[in-house]
Design a protein around this motif. Structure first.
Motif, PDB file in Angstrom:
ATOM      1  N   GLN A 202       1.253  -1.347   0.109  1.00  0.00           N
ATOM      2  CA  GLN A 202      -0.060  -0.011   0.132  1.00  0.00           C
ATOM      3  C   GLN A 202       0.791   1.133  -0.165  1.00  0.00           C
ATOM      4  OE1 GLN A 202      -2.801   0.325   3.237  1.00  0.00           O
ATOM      5  NE2 GLN A 202      -4.633   1.286   1.501  1.00  0.00           N
ATOM      6  N   ASN A 203       0.918   2.074  -1.162  1.00  0.00           N
ATOM      7  CA  ASN A 203       1.570   3.016  -1.052  1.00  0.00           C
ATOM      8  C   ASN A 203       2.797   2.956  -1.126  1.00  0.00           C
ATOM      9  OD1 ASN A 203      -1.016   4.975  -1.055  1.00  0.00           O
ATOM     10  ND2 ASN A 203      -1.287   4.969   1.003  1.00  0.00           N
ATOM     11  N   GLY A 204       3.376   2.326  -1.926  1.00  0.00           N
ATOM     12  CA  GLY A 204       4.948   1.908  -1.652  1.00  0.00           C
ATOM     13  C   GLY A 204       5.429   0.816  -1.371  1.00  0.00           C
ATOM     14  N   GLU A 205       4.715   0.621  -0.206  1.00  0.00           N
ATOM     15  CA  GLU A 205       4.741  -0.041   1.226  1.00  0.00           C
ATOM     16  C   GLU A 205       4.605  -1.626   1.637  1.00  0.00           C
ATOM     17  OE1 GLU A 205       4.344   2.107   4.956  1.00  0.00           O
ATOM     18  OE2 GLU A 205       6.378   3.800   4.313  1.00  0.00           O
ATOM     19  N   ALA A 206       5.157  -1.830   1.812  1.00  0.00           N
ATOM     20  CA  ALA A 206       4.602  -3.886   2.016  1.00  0.00           C
ATOM     21  C   ALA A 206       4.897  -4.426   3.590  1.00  0.00           C
ATOM     22  CB  ALA A 206       5.073  -4.735   0.854  1.00  0.00           C
ATOM     23  N   GLU A 207       3.929  -4.908   3.904  1.00  0.00           N
ATOM     24  CA  GLU A 207       3.178  -5.490   4.986  1.00  0.00           C
ATOM     25  C   GLU A 207       3.192  -7.066   4.433  1.00  0.00           C
ATOM     26  OE1 GLU A 207       2.009  -3.583   8.894  1.00  0.00           O
ATOM     27  OE2 GLU A 207       0.908  -2.875   7.585  1.00  0.00           O
TER      28      GLU A 207
END
Length: 254
Positions: A202-207
């Protein structure tokens, strides 16, 4: 032992809905599928249903929304807490209990027109004696001629090649995507250890969320024999192409 499964679903309960493209749509779809199965195989006499491994409530919510009197239980307190909150949010009257499906009678003394056990929950029982105990407990919670409905992965086919990984599912959204898949580590033919991966970008970040648990592959002939030895009759299997449900379903009557 179900302690491993309890921990698995405690950890997964907050994110379980992420396994679906749209969980709310799946609740409605599975409710409709189950209602059709109940009506076709037991008729309109079915009013009361026990979901004996409800998880976060996918099937219990779907049936309650269709007017069934639903009692729902699970060994995972976190899953039950989530399911209860989801029912309250939707204005659905469902009785919830934290209960081990091997010993349902300790928390639930009522008998029901139907008992359901879906999403391969019975495969968490690692020993035959545990599965026998669960089936006996389920049998005792059914009214005379009551219907048991369970879904189990197609282990007859799976055991032919023992896959190591499930197909990757990718769900795209306006601000990212969600990727889910499972890795299976086989321990012979009597157990595999599953790792569930949920990756949220999401929005260039990952979890990344990981949950692990063991399963015992249950072949159809084995389940059919155990059901009959428990006292069930009229055992028969339904498959996804005829039900629309994603796993094979076994039906049996008390």
């Amino acid at each position: 032992m179900l302690r491993e499964a309890e921990q698995f679903y405690d950890e997964l309960s907050e994110n379980y809905h992420l396994l679906y493209s749209d969980w709310n749509i799946s609740i409605d779809q599975q409710g409709r599928i189950l209602e059709k199965i109940l009506l076709h195989n037991r008729g309109p006499v079915v009013k009361t249903v026990l979901d004996c491994d409800c998880g976060i409530g996918t099937q219990a919510l779907g049936l309650a929304a269709r007017g069934y009197q639903v009692t729902a239980s699970d060994i995972s307190s976190a899953a039950v807490q989530r399911a209860r909150a989801e029912a309250e949010k939707r204005g659905l009257d469902i009785r919830f209990e934290i209960a081990d499906l091997r010993f349902l009678e300790e928390k639930i003394q009522d008998q029901f027109d139907a008992v359901i056990s879906l999403d391969n929950a019975l495969a968490h029982l690692m020993e035959e004696r545990e599965l026998r105990r669960a089936l006996k407990s389920i049998y005792g919670r059914l009214e005379h001629n009551g219907l048991f409905v369970a879904s189990i992965r197609d282990y007859d086919a799976i055991l032919l090649n023992k896959p190591r990984v499930t197909p990757t599912e990718i769900h795209e959204f306006s601000d990212g995507r969600r990727i889910t898949f499972q890795v299976w580590d086989w321990q012979g033919e009597e157990r595999y250890d599953l790792t569930q991966y949920i990756i949220v970008e999401q929005n260039g970040e990952a979890e990344v969320y990981l949950s692990r648990c063991g399963y015992r592959p249950i072949r159809r002939y084995e389940m059919s024999i155990l059901l009959e030895e428990t006292g069930f009759h009229g055992v028969r299997w339904l498959f996804p192409d005829e039900t629309g449900f994603y796993q094979p379903i076994v039906l049996a009557r008390r």
